[in-house]
Design a protein around this motif. Structure first.
Motif, short mmCIF file in Angstrom:
data_model
loop_
_atom_site.label_atom_id
_atom_site.label_comp_id
_atom_site.label_asym_id
_atom_site.label_seq_id
_atom_site.Cartn_x
_atom_site.Cartn_y
_atom_site.Cartn_z
N THR A 20 36.80 62.96 -8.08
CA THR A 20 37.40 62.73 -9.39
C THR A 20 38.64 63.57 -9.66
O THR A 20 39.40 63.27 -10.56
CB THR A 20 36.39 63.01 -10.52
OG1 THR A 20 36.07 64.40 -10.53
CG2 THR A 20 35.14 62.18 -10.35
N LEU A 35 35.30 54.06 -9.00
CA LEU A 35 36.47 54.17 -8.12
C LEU A 35 36.43 53.15 -6.98
O LEU A 35 37.48 52.76 -6.48
CB LEU A 35 36.57 55.58 -7.54
CG LEU A 35 36.96 56.67 -8.50
CD1 LEU A 35 36.78 58.03 -7.85
CD2 LEU A 35 38.40 56.49 -8.95
N HIS A 39 38.09 53.83 -1.94
CA HIS A 39 38.82 54.90 -2.60
C HIS A 39 38.00 56.20 -2.58
O HIS A 39 38.54 57.27 -2.30
CB HIS A 39 39.17 54.50 -4.03
CG HIS A 39 40.27 55.29 -4.64
ND1 HIS A 39 41.56 55.24 -4.20
CD2 HIS A 39 40.25 56.17 -5.66
CE1 HIS A 39 42.29 56.06 -4.93
NE2 HIS A 39 41.51 56.65 -5.82
N SER A 40 36.72 56.09 -2.84
CA SER A 40 35.85 57.26 -2.83
C SER A 40 35.77 57.85 -1.42
O SER A 40 35.86 59.07 -1.24
CB SER A 40 34.44 56.90 -3.31
OG SER A 40 34.47 56.50 -4.65
#
Length: 51
Positions: A20, A35, A39-40
Motif C-alpha cells: 500500500t 489492487l 499489481h500486488s
C-alpha cells in the motif's frame, strides 16, 4: 511465520508498506484484492529485491 517464530503483526507490517505504501491502511488482504493480483505481486517483488 510459525516456523520462523514471527508474530503476524511483525510480518504483515513490511508487507503492508510494500503493497500500500503506507504503515496504516485498510486490512492487508483486502488492500491486495482491491489492487489486483498482478499489481500486488509486482509490489511484493520490489520488496523482495530490496531485502
Amino acid at each position: 511465520m510459525d516456523e520462523m517464530g514471527i508474530k503476524p503483526r511483525f510480518a504483515y507490517g513490511p508487507l503492508r508498506v510494500a503493497v500500500t505504501g503506507r504503515q496504516i491502511s485498510p486490512p492487508l488482504f483486502e488492500s491486495m484484492e482491491i489492487l489486483g493480483r498482478e499489481h500486488s505481486l509486482e509490489r511484493l517483488r520490489r520488496l523482495r529485491a530490496t531485502l
